[in-house]
Design a protein around this motif. Sequence first.
Motif, PDB file in Angstrom:
ATOM      1  N   GLN A  24       0.899  -1.153   0.053  1.00  0.00           N
ATOM      2  CA  GLN A  24       0.073  -0.136  -0.083  1.00  0.00           C
ATOM      3  C   GLN A  24       0.933   1.298  -0.001  1.00  0.00           C
ATOM      4  OE1 GLN A  24      -2.974  -0.047   2.934  1.00  0.00           O
ATOM      5  NE2 GLN A  24      -3.969   1.645   2.235  1.00  0.00           N
ATOM      6  N   PRO A  25       1.053   1.740  -1.149  1.00  0.00           N
ATOM      7  CA  PRO A  25       2.004   3.081  -1.273  1.00  0.00           C
ATOM      8  C   PRO A  25       1.287   4.259  -0.579  1.00  0.00           C
ATOM      9  CG  PRO A  25       1.766   2.129  -3.462  1.00  0.00           C
ATOM     10  CD  PRO A  25       0.903   1.302  -2.426  1.00  0.00           C
ATOM     11  N   PRO A  26       2.027   5.023   0.112  1.00  0.00           N
ATOM     12  CA  PRO A  26       1.483   6.232   0.752  1.00  0.00           C
ATOM     13  C   PRO A  26       0.418   6.909  -0.218  1.00  0.00           C
ATOM     14  CG  PRO A  26       3.649   6.242   1.166  1.00  0.00           C
ATOM     15  CD  PRO A  26       3.478   5.182   0.188  1.00  0.00           C
ATOM     16  N   GLY A  27      -0.820   7.192   0.536  1.00  0.00           N
ATOM     17  CA  GLY A  27      -1.737   7.925  -0.369  1.00  0.00           C
ATOM     18  C   GLY A  27      -2.612   7.151  -1.169  1.00  0.00           C
ATOM     19  N   LYS A  28      -2.419   5.741  -1.463  1.00  0.00           N
ATOM     20  CA  LYS A  28      -2.837   4.986  -2.570  1.00  0.00           C
ATOM     21  C   LYS A  28      -3.612   3.754  -1.725  1.00  0.00           C
ATOM     22  CE  LYS A  28       0.431   6.410  -6.126  1.00  0.00           C
ATOM     23  NZ  LYS A  28       1.306   5.764  -6.984  1.00  0.00           N
ATOM     24  N   GLU A  29      -4.282   3.191  -2.553  1.00  0.00           N
ATOM     25  CA  GLU A  29      -4.991   1.896  -2.074  1.00  0.00           C
ATOM     26  C   GLU A  29      -4.260   0.704  -2.301  1.00  0.00           C
ATOM     27  OE1 GLU A  29      -9.681   2.807  -3.500  1.00  0.00           O
ATOM     28  OE2 GLU A  29      -8.527   1.071  -4.363  1.00  0.00           O
TER      29      GLU A  29
END
Length: 115
Positions: free
Chosen positions: A39-44
């Motif tokens: 889960q990359p930062p700010g992403k799903e």
Amino acid sequence: QEQLVESGGGLVQPGGSLSLSCTASKTIFRIIAMGWYRQPPGKERELVASITYGGSAKYADSVKDRFTISRIHANNTVYLEMNNLKPEDTDVYYCHSQGLLREYWGQGTQVTVSS
């Protein structure tokens, strides 16, 4: 108790390699597929790689030709070999198991790629 136990991960320099493993408890009913998400930062949360009981593997475009997923049926374990790691691969990696009745998630293991 139905659970996924992850191991591996850690810190590696760019271009290096790491391996992750995840073992599903025998009490999980009829595992259809297992895999890894991040889960990359700010992403799903996104699929990294998955493998079905029949051995069919699927990879995110960003990791194709660098990561390899494999599975040992006898002990319900899935492995993710990660080569040529890049800083953008830094993330928490979550093991996932799709059983016949429900899905399961591991607690996550940190992978950090940095010089």
